[in-house]
Design a protein around this motif. Structure first.
Motif, PDB file in Angstrom:
ATOM      1  N   GLY A   1       0.575  -1.145   0.007  1.00  0.00           N
ATOM      2  CA  GLY A   1       0.155  -0.035   0.143  1.00  0.00           C
ATOM      3  C   GLY A   1       0.717   1.282   0.503  1.00  0.00           C
ATOM      4  O   GLY A   1       0.689   2.252  -0.872  1.00  0.00           O
TER       5      GLY A   1
ATOM      6  N   ARG B   1       2.490   2.081  -3.385  1.00  0.00           N
ATOM      7  CA  ARG B   1       1.478   2.408  -4.408  1.00  0.00           C
ATOM      8  C   ARG B   1       1.182   3.261  -3.643  1.00  0.00           C
ATOM      9  O   ARG B   1       0.535   4.658  -4.900  1.00  0.00           O
ATOM     10  CB  ARG B   1      -0.183   1.739  -4.547  1.00  0.00           C
ATOM     11  N   SER B   2       1.181   4.299  -2.368  1.00  0.00           N
ATOM     12  CA  SER B   2       0.850   5.752  -2.429  1.00  0.00           C
ATOM     13  C   SER B   2       2.235   6.126  -2.698  1.00  0.00           C
ATOM     14  O   SER B   2       1.989   7.776  -2.311  1.00  0.00           O
ATOM     15  CB  SER B   2      -0.132   5.604  -1.073  1.00  0.00           C
TER      16      SER B   2
ATOM     17  N   GLY C   1      -2.517   8.504 -10.022  1.00  0.00           N
ATOM     18  CA  GLY C   1      -3.355   7.170 -10.770  1.00  0.00           C
ATOM     19  C   GLY C   1      -3.850   7.572 -11.963  1.00  0.00           C
ATOM     20  O   GLY C   1      -4.270   6.424 -12.568  1.00  0.00           O
TER      21      GLY C   1
ATOM     22  N   ASP D   1      -5.784   4.235 -12.482  1.00  0.00           N
ATOM     23  CA  ASP D   1      -6.762   4.225 -12.059  1.00  0.00           C
ATOM     24  C   ASP D   1      -7.452   3.927 -12.731  1.00  0.00           C
ATOM     25  O   ASP D   1      -8.536   2.433 -12.204  1.00  0.00           O
ATOM     26  CB  ASP D   1      -7.004   5.100 -11.478  1.00  0.00           C
TER      27      ASP D   1
ATOM     28  N   GLN E   1       3.355  -1.889 -10.596  1.00  0.00           N
ATOM     29  CA  GLN E   1       3.394   0.026  -9.509  1.00  0.00           C
ATOM     30  C   GLN E   1       4.503  -0.054 -10.182  1.00  0.00           C
ATOM     31  O   GLN E   1       5.933  -0.442  -9.569  1.00  0.00           O
ATOM     32  CB  GLN E   1       3.324   0.020  -8.731  1.00  0.00           C
TER      33      GLN E   1
ATOM     34  N   CYS F   1       7.056   2.948  -9.339  1.00  0.00           N
ATOM     35  CA  CYS F   1       7.865   3.327  -7.796  1.00  0.00           C
ATOM     36  C   CYS F   1       9.714   3.602  -8.083  1.00  0.00           C
ATOM     37  O   CYS F   1       9.846   2.389  -7.765  1.00  0.00           O
ATOM     38  CB  CYS F   1       7.264   2.780  -6.501  1.00  0.00           C
TER      39      CYS F   1
END
Length: 531
Positions: A67, A70-71, A76, A102, A115, A117
């Motif tokens: 999580g 992803r943030s 998104g 999204d 993802q 990152c």
């Protein structure tokens, strides 16, 4: 003379990159004491890896940080597309439409799609999660100087760079996660012969604060340059906002300064700010062995491969997942004599296949002919670009950016895996095959089957209730942790393909059968490396 500080632990990890930090997460998850040495300060000034693959995200989910990844900052709504262009904002030749974080649908085979990152987000995030000394086990700013091993462990010497203080560390095991030029691997004398010739590249990191707005719907995660004579590598968005990275060959463009290259690669007249340059060497190597006594290798210290396809870091994180539970078993006392040797047997072939796949993608880029006509603004240019677009489609360029078979489909073949006498009856997408990652399926409570795996072996029972006491007793007698789960879901039962499936702590299938194991003690000894 400065007194030498002495520390003791079970596992000493050398190297605080993504793989070393992944191994610490797995050891923490399993309650194994560890220390990590990293010469750097935990910050990344020039990020390299940009995307965390789906299998790595599944593992980060297990370790409790998916999580946060992803943030971390990727927008998104930013397109994840890959566009082949003569220049960013110039002629677009071909585009893979990948949606956004999204908007894309969840793939059927994983609850954790890849993802974006980049490392300048990922490394500090993981460092914060684990904690740096003195509050946590990560010792940043500490350089390994050497080590010796004996029958009971490894004694390492190091230096704290801030004040030059000498350090001594005693551990039962040492894991070298210290990069492509690994001093740990070299000290062990383990060869890592090259598969292909070394190539030299330049990464140019820059800011273009208005570029995204100028591009509008033409934005992409990756703009793959196809500009003769020599620009043929990615220009990638690093934060979905204003930070970008251009890759060029150091050989072909060594006479051109960075800003000249950027002005060639970016068509709009927009402000560009050079942040930094990094020259790096692409090597294609796999170490002959991943273990020498009480010292083991993971990540780039064990294998290096082309970044084409994005398999390098993700291969290393899967090394950590394989190694972590085996070290935990050794330290808990239930590992058989062959368990740690299976680490090389299982992970080395995966690295070889990933290297070959990545090199295939690299060769496609290197060998592609770029006609000068694609730069023209007339009808001839349009025809040349259309022909190149057809060629890209024929080449199957999507496989470089959408490769679930490579990320998720690898299988282990080692003495720890019990083959099915009835053979395979599907692929990793459709069955729980011995040695393969146990497949994802949504359970009635909304969780994934993957959430069942990790702390212990897990025996999934899809058949009518049968006595499991002989199995649980056999595993308990050997000290092997085992959980039994009865799963009445018919869809999941069809996916797993057998009424009984035993899954290892790393989430790979160890055994499956149409009935409970006839010799539970033999099964327990096999999967713990005692046969």
């Amino acid at each position: 003379m400065t007194p030498r500080e002495t520390w003791e632990t079970d596992v000493l990890i050398v190297g605080g990159g993504p793989v070393g930090l992944a191994l610490t997460l797995d050891l923490r998850y399993r309650g194994v004491p560890f220390l990590l040495l990293e010469a750097g300060d935990g910050r990344i000034g020039h990020p390299k890896v940009g995307t965390v693959g789906p299998r790595s995200m599944e593992l980060f989910r297990r370790w409790g940080v998916a999580g946060a990844i992803r943030s971390a900052g990727w927008p998104g709504d930013h397109p994840l597309d890959v566009a082949w262009v003569t220049a960013v904002g110039g002629h677009e030749i071909h585009r893979l439409r990948m949606g956004t974080a999204d908007s894309r649908p969840e793939p059927p085979w994983t609850p954790e799609p890849e993802q974006v990152c980049p490392q300048h987000w990922l490394i500090p995030l993981l460092v914060r999660e684990l904690g740096a000394h003195p509050a946590g086990p990560l010792h940043l700013g500490c350089r390994l100087d050497g080590f010796v091993q004996d029958d009971d462990g490894v004694t390492a010497t190091a230096t704290r760079l801030a004040d030059g203080a000498p350090l001594q560390l005693r551990a039962r095991w040492l894991a070298g996660c210290d990069g492509a030029f690994s001093p740990v691997r070299k000290a062990l004398g383990i060869p890592a012969p090259p598969f292909h010739r070394t190539r030299t590249f330049r990464n140019i990191l820059f800011r273009a604060p208005k570029l995204g707005e100028l591009l509008g719907p033409r934005r992409a995660l990756v703009h793959f340059l196809v500009r003769p004579p020599a620009l043929r590598y990615p220009l990638r968005s690093m934060d979905g906002d204003e930070l970008y990275r251009l890759t060029v060959t150091a050989e072909a463009e060594r006479h051109l300064d960075a800003m000249t290259l950027l002005r060639t690669a970016v068509a709009p007249d927009t402000p560009l700010e050079l942040v930094s340059e990094h020259v790096w060497h692409l090597t294609h190597r796999v170490a002959d062995d991943y273990r020498a006594g009480r010292v083991l290798l993971a990540g780039d210290s064990a294998h290096t491969l082309s970044p084409s396809g994005g398999f390098g870091m993700n291969t290393g994180i899967c090394d950590a997942a394989d190694l972590g539970w085996k070290l935990a078993a050794e330290l808990a006392g239930w590992a058989g004599p062959a368990l740690l040797d299976s680490y090389t047997a299982e992970r080395r072939p995966v690295a070889g296949r990933s290297l070959a796949e990545a090199h295939t993608h690299l060769r496609r880029t290197l060998d592609r002919t770029l006609p000068e006509e694609i730069l023209r603004d007339d009808a001839a240019g349009a025809r040349a670009r259309a022909a190149l677009a057809e060629q890209l489609e024929r080449e199957g360029v999507r496989a470089e950016f959408d490769a679930p078979d490579t990320h998720l489909g690898f299988r282990y073949a080692s003495p720890l895996i019990v083959g099915d006498p009835d053979g395979d009856d599907g692929t990793w997408r459709t069955r729980a095959l011995p040695g393969a990652r146990a497949p994802h399926a949504r359970l009635a409570d909304g969780t994934s089957t993957l959430d069942l795996f990790g702390p212990a072996f897990r025996l999934l029972c899809f058949a009518d209730p049968a006595p499991m006491t002989p199995v649980t007793s056999a595993f308990a007698h050997r000290g092997v942790p085992l959980h039994v789960t009865r799963c009445p879901d018919r869809t999941t039962a069809r996916l797993y393909g057998r009424p009984y499936v035993l899954v290892r702590p790393d989430g790979h299938v160890a055994w499956r059968g149409t009935r409970p194991p006839l010799d539970p003690v033999l099964l327990a000894d096999t999967v713990r490396g005692a046969r």
